[in-house]
Design an enzyme around this catalytic site. Structure first.
Site, PDB file in Angstrom:
ATOM      1  NE  ARG A 176      -3.218  -0.144   3.137  1.00  0.00           N
ATOM      2  CZ  ARG A 176      -3.662  -0.065   4.383  1.00  0.00           C
ATOM      3  NH1 ARG A 176      -3.503  -1.079   5.219  1.00  0.00           N
ATOM      4  NH2 ARG A 176      -4.261   1.023   4.811  1.00  0.00           N
TER       5      ARG A 176
ATOM      6  CE  LYS B 128      -3.701  -3.211  12.942  1.00  0.00           C
ATOM      7  NZ  LYS B 128      -4.740  -2.664  12.075  1.00  0.00           N
ATOM      8  CG  ASP B 129      -4.770  -4.345   7.924  1.00  0.00           C
ATOM      9  OD1 ASP B 129      -5.553  -4.165   8.876  1.00  0.00           O
ATOM     10  OD2 ASP B 129      -3.905  -3.519   7.578  1.00  0.00           O
TER      11      ASP B 129
ATOM     12  CB  SER C 284     -10.881  -1.025  15.644  1.00  0.00           C
ATOM     13  OG  SER C 284     -10.922  -2.226  16.369  1.00  0.00           O
TER      14      SER C 284
ATOM     15  NE  ARG D 232      -8.525  -5.117  18.262  1.00  0.00           N
ATOM     16  CZ  ARG D 232      -7.751  -4.230  18.868  1.00  0.00           C
ATOM     17  NH1 ARG D 232      -7.608  -4.246  20.189  1.00  0.00           N
ATOM     18  NH2 ARG D 232      -7.096  -3.322  18.165  1.00  0.00           N
ATOM     19  NE  ARG D 233      -6.994  -0.279  17.930  1.00  0.00           N
ATOM     20  CZ  ARG D 233      -6.258   0.008  16.850  1.00  0.00           C
ATOM     21  NH1 ARG D 233      -6.770   0.772  15.899  1.00  0.00           N
ATOM     22  NH2 ARG D 233      -5.039  -0.474  16.730  1.00  0.00           N
TER      23      ARG D 233
ATOM     24  NE  ARG E  31     -11.899   3.071   7.364  1.00  0.00           N
ATOM     25  CZ  ARG E  31     -12.370   2.867   6.143  1.00  0.00           C
ATOM     26  NH1 ARG E  31     -13.664   2.931   5.913  1.00  0.00           N
ATOM     27  NH2 ARG E  31     -11.563   2.581   5.132  1.00  0.00           N
TER      28      ARG E  31
ATOM     29  CB  VAL F 221      -0.977   6.185  10.986  1.00  0.00           C
ATOM     30  CG1 VAL F 221      -0.497   6.866  12.267  1.00  0.00           C
ATOM     31  CG2 VAL F 221      -1.110   4.686  11.218  1.00  0.00           C
TER      32      VAL F 221
ATOM     33  NE  ARG G  81      -6.109   5.294  11.306  1.00  0.00           N
ATOM     34  CZ  ARG G  81      -5.435   4.391  12.010  1.00  0.00           C
ATOM     35  NH1 ARG G  81      -5.810   4.089  13.245  1.00  0.00           N
ATOM     36  NH2 ARG G  81      -4.392   3.777  11.495  1.00  0.00           N
TER      37      ARG G  81
ATOM     38  CB  CYS H 108     -19.628 -12.426  10.987  1.00  0.00           C
ATOM     39  SG  CYS H 108     -20.371 -11.011  11.840  1.00  0.00           S
TER      40      CYS H 108
END
Length: 306
Positions: free
Chosen positions: A10, A80-81, A123, A125-126, A143, A146, A149, A234
């Site tokens: 990326r 993690k992606d 996230s 999760r966060r 979104r 880094v 954001r 999911c």
């Protein structure tokens, strides 16, 4: 190897840092390389939360296509992606030594922690874990890469934003007053970089596999097995971390409700030699302790906003 290895990445500052790190390691082993930056769909589609997009591997899909088309030889990803099931014909060749997996809070002052406040993260999760600890706070979507954001956090005047410590450290943007969230369970494979290549490209597989760190590869495989068994395709608020010390693997994982009110957790310690299947065992512990019903509820809630 005889030809130049084309390294796909990326084009964000963090992704380029990761790819350059891989490039330097490969060139130190005597291989000629070149970087091939591309922009992923996940970097372009910033108007919706990730879970609303309903696309698995939104940050890796473009590089997968480039691999399959023969435009690059290896792809470098934040592990993690990466979806737990790789596309047919693509294989994992190496996992580099992991950086810190911790999340941190970048903030504009900490007074809000004792009362009401607004925290930003893209996230689930966060979000769920923050609401579990701070149920009176608002959590807004954040979104972008880094750098983007961090700018949005300041421009919007939110009290804080949650980031991966490793990402901020790598591009030297970690504020001195950032708070380490040692109570927050990281994303599976957070802090790790993974290399993938075509299964048929044995020369590249051989060259890049020299960068593999065994302990990181074992730990992340357990975390991703836990994720794969729980998720069932999911997106869900799932945290997992495996650490290896003194010949033992220590695992902690959890599934949260979207609002953070419910938490189902599991912990296990085994000799490293017995790591295989531990991720699935721990996922089954969660599923048998109410996880099946919670995952169904999460799927329904996400479907209702898509």
């Amino acid at each position: 190897m005889s030809k130049v290895i084309r390294i796909g990445t990326r084009d964000s500052e963090l992704a380029l840092w990761q790819a350059t790190t891989v490039q330097n390691k490969l060139e130190a082993l005597g291989h000629a390389t070149t970087l091939v930056p591309v922009k992923s769909d996940g970097d372009l589609m910033l108007d919706k939360p990730l879970y609303e997009l309903g696309i698995t591997g939104i940050f890796t899909k473009t590089l997968d296509v480039a691999l399959l088309k023969g435009q690059i030889d290896i792809a470098v990803h934040s592990m993690k992606d990466v979806p737990t099931a790789l596309p047919k014909g693509i294989v994992q060749t190496a996992v580099l030594e992991r950086a810190e997996a911790t999340d941190v809070l970048v903030h504009l002052g900490t007074d809000f922690l004792e009362g009401e406040g607004t925290v930003a993260t893209g996230s689930l999760r966060r979000r769920a874990q923050w609401l579990h600890k701070y149920p009176n706070h608002d959590v807004v979507d954040l979104r972008g890469n880094v750098n983007t954001r961090l700018i949005k956090l300041i421009e919007n005047g939110w009290n804080g934003g949650i980031f991966a410590k490793a990402g901020l450290q790598r591009i030297k943007l970690l504020p001195k007053d950032a708070i380490e969230l040692d109570w927050m369970i990281p994303a599976p494979a957070q802090g790790a970089m993974v290399l993938v290549a075509l299964e048929s490209n044995q020369e590249v597989i051989f060259a890049s596999s020299a960068l593999n760190d065994d302990n990181t590869a074992i730990a992340t495989s357990v975390e991703r097995e836990f994720l794969r068994k729980l998720e069932g395709g999911c997106t869900a608020p799932i945290g997992a971390i495996a650490k290896i010390s003194d010949g033992h693997l220590h695992f902690e994982g959890a599934l949260f409700s979207l609002d953070g009110q419910k938490k189902i957790e599991t912990k296990k310690e085994v000799p490293v030699s017995e790591f295989q299947g531990i991720g699935e065992q721990c996922a089954n512990d969660v599923l048998n302790n109410g996880g099946v019903e919670l995952m169904e509820k999460i799927k329904n809630e996400i479907s209702s906003v898509n």
